[in-house]
Design an enzyme around this catalytic site. Structure first.
Site: not given
Ligand code: COA
Length: 165
Positions: A17, A94, A41, A132
């Site tokens: 990030h 990514r 989430k 993460s």
């Protein structure tokens, strides 16, 4: 003044990030890191903890000083973007696996607010596999990978999992 919003869960913020934030701040005058309230989430850190952690990380990095802010937002991203007068949404990609999902969100956001465009930045190679979830998984067992997350985040993770005081 060109303002961009960089949304996400940031549970927690990673070096991936930070790579995107560092590059976005070269393109825009201001980058607003917007932590989304996402009820579907389940997060490790609370919204406030995530905000404080990002602020801590930013405050230690002079190059981000004055150019980056952190906020929590509820509701639609495009509504929030218009409220803060952002002209662009920044998203990192990514790998090709991110593309379909990002493309779908892009289309929805474009439909909702054609005036707010999305700028995609491709993750730098060294950060292209970080998530993460991965750093949380490793920290759960008392280990951290220094290249994956800032030291402040690694410390917070080890504390959260009870490996340090
Ligand atoms: N480097 C490292 N990791 C990255 C990354 C990068 N450059 N870019 C994304 N990731 C990771 C994150 O760590 C996260 O990993 P995790 O799943 O292991 O936690 C994952 O990619 C995706 O997370 P994130 O980028 O935070 O996206 P998200 O899917 O949690 O949230 C929002 C996306 C917040 C932008 C979206 O849900 C949103 O806009 N919500 C508001 C409601 C709305 O407007 N909806 C309409 C559009 S659908």
């Amino acid at each position: 003044m060109k303002i961009a919003v960089y949304p996400g869960s940031f549970d927690p913020i990673t070096n991936g990030h930070l790579d995107i934030i560092n590059r976005a701040k070269e393109i825009f005058d201001k980058v607003i890191i917007a932590i989304a309230v996402n009820s579907s989430k389940k997060t490790l850190f609370t919204l406030e903890e995530r905000k404080e952690l990002i602020e801590k990380v930013i405050s230690k990095r002079k190059e981000l000083d004055g150019k980056v802010e952190v906020v929590i937002f509820r509701g639609l991203l495009t509504t929030f973007a218009k409220e803060i007068k952002a002209t662009a949404i920044v998203r990192g990609i990514r790998a090709v696996t991110d593309f379909d999902y990002e493309y779908a969100i892009y289309q929805v956001n474009r439909e909702l607010a054609p005036e707010v465009d999305t700028v995609f930045l491709l993750a730098s190679r060294e950060f292209s596999f970080i998530s993460s979830t991965i750093i949380k998984e490793v920290a759960r067992y008392g280990r951290v990978l220094k290249e994956y997350a800032p030291p402040e985040v690694n410390e917070a993770l080890l504390k959260k999992f009870g490996h340090i005081q």
